[in-house]
Design a protein around this motif. Structure first.
Motif, PDB file in Angstrom:
ATOM      1  N   GLU A 141       0.582   2.455 -10.300  1.00 35.58           N
ATOM      2  CA  GLU A 141      -0.067   3.068 -11.463  1.00 35.58           C
ATOM      3  C   GLU A 141       0.890   4.051 -12.139  1.00 35.58           C
ATOM      4  OE1 GLU A 141      -3.711   4.744  -9.987  1.00 35.58           O
ATOM      5  OE2 GLU A 141      -4.571   2.762  -9.573  1.00 35.58           O
ATOM      6  N   THR A 142       0.577   4.382 -13.364  1.00 33.11           N
ATOM      7  CA  THR A 142       1.433   5.307 -14.113  1.00 33.11           C
ATOM      8  C   THR A 142       1.619   6.608 -13.341  1.00 33.11           C
ATOM      9  OG1 THR A 142       0.619   4.331 -16.145  1.00 33.11           O
ATOM     10  CG2 THR A 142       1.701   6.469 -16.335  1.00 33.11           C
ATOM     11  N   GLY A 143       0.556   7.070 -12.746  1.00 33.22           N
ATOM     12  CA  GLY A 143       0.641   8.342 -12.028  1.00 33.22           C
ATOM     13  C   GLY A 143       1.082   8.209 -10.586  1.00 33.22           C
ATOM     14  N   HIS A 144       0.973   7.016 -10.014  1.00 29.59           N
ATOM     15  CA  HIS A 144       1.296   6.862  -8.603  1.00 29.59           C
ATOM     16  C   HIS A 144       2.045   5.571  -8.335  1.00 29.59           C
ATOM     17  CE1 HIS A 144      -1.662  10.047  -8.460  1.00 29.59           C
ATOM     18  NE2 HIS A 144      -0.914  10.480  -7.466  1.00 29.59           N
ATOM     19  N   ALA A 172      -3.447   8.166 -16.006  1.00 29.81           N
ATOM     20  CA  ALA A 172      -2.597   8.146 -14.825  1.00 29.81           C
ATOM     21  C   ALA A 172      -2.942   6.962 -13.920  1.00 29.81           C
ATOM     22  CB  ALA A 172      -2.739   9.455 -14.044  1.00 29.81           C
TER      23      ALA A 172
END
Lengths: 657, 657
Positions: A141-144, A172
């Motif tokens: 993911e964008t955040g992780h 995110a």
């Protein structure tokens, strides 16, 4: 000290046979396919046409049989996990194709095989194998990216409709860098936090359709394009956002966790952490594939640079009227030959890694500790192989000067395509931490529950000292180590036992020192993050020297399997060069810890130079012995153009004299 | 040992002022131009459109005044050599533009200025400056890149017609990688072996028209396209072959060698070698420009990676509910902060180099030794700056993970565009040999006549021991060295005098050892090539440690110029980090030669870690202080997108709690 005797020549076919190893048949099958089937890389095309070409090439592969290895026999596959890794790494001359194939059959297909059950296998595997169902592996993911356990996409069970609601709560949680997403994927294995009956059960995977038959995104599925990348532009990476997308209960890949129609959760594995790591562990093959492909790309780059260095001449050799081949310069040899030696070392380590993966996969018995060790090994070899690729391909580019900057000579593409390998399928730094964690906690189950930062506390309580366990050719390695001369002996540098002992001893010392340091720092109310972070360079170093040792043992085991004395002798010299250039690079440590004297340290440098000179006449032949499919070697500078030009120039000069 | 006190903050404008240095006005002029004039890189375009755009941008530059610095006042230029280098390096966000501008005004125009006389200046300089006459610098050949003295193109004088016949005798003599050749160049400065009246006089340069007004190649001129490259695809590199092309006698750039109408050769410089090296020496500005641009590209890459590392968070900090900024991890700091420190060091060294170039150029007096030193310095700084760029931009890419692989975040382009810097305008390895040669022969004129391989013999006869000559802030450096604590003192690591002495002492020892080695090996009938080649790694190392010392002295001198105590204190810490990370990397040598104890060696590693932690809060501000024009910073991850996303995610999480 003199280098042990080295043969004047060796039987290249015999070396190839040894290097081809356990999956020689698979390698030959791909080589033959590539003799009759053109699969040219499309980097000269615009992005859209490039993607189109790679998709077509995927369909060609699907029909060729080489993509079936990783699938169960029941589904029409070959049930050969090792073969699936080896077949993919043979595609190193067209890395967009390799990566997209890896996404389709390795990650997407592999997840359905590993995490799904019969209902998914029956329904999806055949269309996945045939490319009727192109799909995505939607984990990052964008955040992780690195911290998968904390990804944010949710899959909430609605007992009323017996559906899961897949949702992206905020930016995110958007799925990011997803291969096959921007253009071709019809379905995705989506990793999401599963919620049912008001409880969260951690990350699970579901089959989620993302496009209709015409290729239009389905309602609630928002897809955007990651756009142009440094390389691999034949792969359509994209971003996916889910807006309350409903899928039936059966979409859950339910091998390790299931939800009853009424919403009751069940799992064969107790404990969310253990379940999460078990699921992740089944996906280890992708990481091993990346390591293998990094190796193949390195071999190709080295072959190009060595053939050019062998033909290219510059600066007149005084009094001869002739110029010197650039590979005759020591400085040039030092750029390429230690890298060649390490490439051999990593080749044997990779072979062993694939074998272990394969055997563990075939085994009826579940062995948690062995699985944990495999994951650690895969993490370590992937990190070292991909960093080695980045460094070596860069050196190869520079060794070819301006010619190496021209796209026709392939090195720009190899560099750009492989560059992401150090950070995808696990960021290398994060992977090395995983390795260190495994070593420090002795692969105990508990480590799942403590996270990286809790490791300091765990070590303080539990660590009882490093025990080196040989990973390959156990008895041979032990015998060599036992027979090694004492450290004060003069003639040790080329003694394999001494070399092994140096690597072992370094690993043990570094690990013990890290453990002591973490233990010391963990007292009182020290902040566990600070304790860990202050030692991070030390922790990463422990992982590196561990992998160095594992790789060396694999090399030793590989040589042991060799029955031809001349081939074995060549490999012995390469192994010496691998070891001694490693010690040279790390001689700061060996001197700091009084493992070598200043005098011996200088002798190591001299031995590396001697080995470079000794191996130089064989360098091209050694690089070619890896058997990179000929279709992938197109660089004019590596296919005779430079040699022919030099010949013409010398003939011209001779005529003038 | 504690790090000396570091201020909580510093005045960024004051640091910028110091960094802007002697050509602050030029930097500001370019910054202002770039505030009102969009010059976006065209890497999203196909090659043809990209080249078209860059050509148009060149015309915009030509009208802006920033390209006039390097031309004589008489021709309408500004006669400011230093300004010409500094103005070009400010274009680092569009490297195709910078390189094509460098070809047009630096190499092509610069050669006409330096090697031509009034007749050439009057006729050509105005149209060159205005881009009416786009041109090429045709030196490199397919067969000879590094060994320019032996290039093969011929220019044979025909007294009957009073013309030179420019000819490519065979493929190896084809002009290769020539910027501006494939598409836009109308004329070329061609380097060729001059023959007249049956004698050869070595390499000279001539003005040769290559295309007509419509852009069609002229008769006898064959031009082909080098095609797609790793980067810099806005520059039209091509290959040129001449088939008995006739140009008038006056086409010879005749400042250092002329031919009378009757074919009589004359030159103000006796001796072919000296003439050749004098001519080459006047072209040194191109090399210095590349070093400067490498520095600018490094600063841009670091700013992007540091801003991302400062905003990006990953892995929860236990007990806080918040995640850790990745730049808070020691491992991440180690990837970027020593590189930032070295970037500062090289910035000051570059400033000093440009100043020396400028002053020598302005000076009425010809000083051969100073010129030779300048050339050596330029070679060394160019090699170290471009390798530093390659390594640092790679590290920056990796530090940004998947985001660093996306073209929108600039790092792929910066990496690909700068990659050729290590091998063009002089291959770095060859350049370091030049540095070592100058040091070992004390910049004696004779070295021109002995070539690299004869150096061994020369050293055997002449070398009398290294004398370290301080290059910058001479008296300050000497005072610091004299006041340095003894080597057995405990608290030396942060003592600048001790640091300077360590670098000096290393340089002296390595140089003396190389000299002894070459002298020992040169006895009897040893093959001079073998003697040199066996020591090549040692020779290259001598050059490296010399440059390290020169760079450190420039850093020390730069800090001395700083009047603001807080800014000075920040720079002192950066200088410590530059020195100590250099010693750490090379601690094998310092230990081998008993310059540091094992205990001190470990303390150096600890000090590097401490400095990383200390500088971390200032990292983004320090990188921004270089004043990279804002137009060049477009990466979403470096312009607030990541920071804003993190803020939204944390707000969302807080709302959930």
């Amino acid at each position: 000290m003199d280098i042990p005797k080295t043969p004047a020549s060796f039987d290249a076919a015999k070396l190839r046979e040894l290097l081809d190893g356990r999956w020689a048949g698979v390698r030959e099958q791909v080589r033959q396919l590539l003799e009759s089937t053109e699969l040219p890389p499309g980097d000269d095309l615009d992005v859209e046409s490039h993607r189109e070409r790679v998709l077509e090439q995927l369909k060609v592969l699907a029909g060729s049989g080489v993509t079936e290895y990783g699938f169960p026999v029941a589904a029409g596959g070959k049930g050969d996990t090792g073969g699936s890794v080896v077949s993919m790494e043979m595609l190193a001359g067209n890395l967009s194709l390799m990566v997209k194939a890896g996404v389709q059959w390795g990650l997407f297909g592999g997840a359905v095989v590993a995490l799904g059950t019969e209902r998914h296998h029956d329904r999806y595997l055949k269309p996945i194998m045939s490319m009727e169902l192109p799909g995505c592996f939607a984990m990052t993911e964008t955040g992780h990216g690195s911290d998968v356990q904390n990804l944010r996409t949710t899959a909430t069970y609605d007992a009323e409709t017996q559906e899961f609601v897949v949702h992206t709560p905020h930016e995110a949680a958007r799925k990011e860098y997803i291969g096959n997403a921007a253009r071709d994927g019809r379905m995705a294995v989506v990793f999401a936090q599963l919620h049912t009956a008001g409880e969260g059960y951690g990350v699970h995977a579901l089959m989620v359709p993302i496009r209709d038959e015409e290729g239009a995104p389905l309602p609630g599925v928002h897809i955007s394009d990651c756009g142009h990348k440094a390389g691999l532009n034949g792969v359509d990476n994209g971003r996916i956002t889910f807006e309350q997308v409903r899928v039936p209960r059966e979409a859950l890949l339910n091998r390790y966790g299931d939800v009853e129609p009424d919403g009751t959760y069940s799992s064969p594995i107790e404990g969310g952490n253990k379940r999460f790591f078990t699921m992740l562990g089944t996906l280890i093959r992708g990481r091993i594939s990346v390591a293998g492909t990094a190796g193949s790309a390195t071999k190709l780059a080295l072959e190009i640079a060595l053939r050019y260095g062998d033909a290219r001449r510059q600066f007149e050799k005084p009094g001869t009227g002739d110029e010197t081949a650039v590979l005759d310069y020591l400085g040039h040899q030092r750029k390429l030959l230690p890298a060649l030696a390490k490439t051999f070392a990593l080749h044997f380590a990779q072979e062993e890694l694939v074998s272990t993966l394969h055997d563990l996969h075939e085994s009826e018995q579940r062995d948690d500790r062995a699985q944990r060790e495999l994951e650690s090994r895969a993490a370590g070899i992937k990190a070292m192989s991909t960093w080695h690729a980045t460094r070596t391909i860069q050196a190869a580019r520079e060794a070819c000067g301006g010619a190496g900057y021209l796209s026709e000579n392939q090195l720009p593409r190899i560099k750009a395509d492989t560059d992401v390998f150090t950070t995808f399928e696990g960021d290398n730094t994060v992977l090395l931490q995983l390795v260190a964690k495994g070593l420090l906690t002795n692969y105990k189950d508990q480590f799942d529950d403590i996270g990286t930062l809790g490791m300091a506390r765990y070590v303080a309580d539990q660590f009882v000292g490093t025990v080196i366990e040989h990973t390959a050719a156990r008895s041979l390695v032990q015998r060599l180590v036992d027979a090694a001369p004492g450290r004060d002996d003069e003639d040790v540098l080329f003694d394999r036992g001494w070399q092994l002992r140096m690597f072992e001893d370094r690993e043990k010392h570094v690990l013990d020192a890290v453990a002591r340091r973490l233990r010391r720092a963990s007292g009182g109310d020290s902040d566990p993050f600070e304790v860990f972070n202050n030692a991070q360079d030390h922790v990463l170093r422990a992982a590196r020297v561990h992998v160095d040792r594992v790789v060396l043992e694999a090399f030793v085991a590989g040589i042991e399997r060799c029955t031809d004395p001349d081939v074995a002798a060549m490999l012995e010299r390469l192994c010496d060069l691998y070891v001694l250039s490693n010690i040279e690079e790390d001689r700061g440590w060996f001197l700091e810890h009084e493992r070598i004297t200043a005098r011996r340290s200088k002798a190591v440098t001299e031995a590396v130079n001697d080995l470079c000179r000794t191996l130089r006449p064989h360098a091209v032949g050694l690089a070619q012995a890896f058997g990179t499919p000929r279709q992938w070697v197109t660089a004019p500078i590596a296919t005779g153009a430079e040699a022919a030009r030099q010949d013409r120039q010398r003939a011209h000069d001779a005529a003038q004299r």
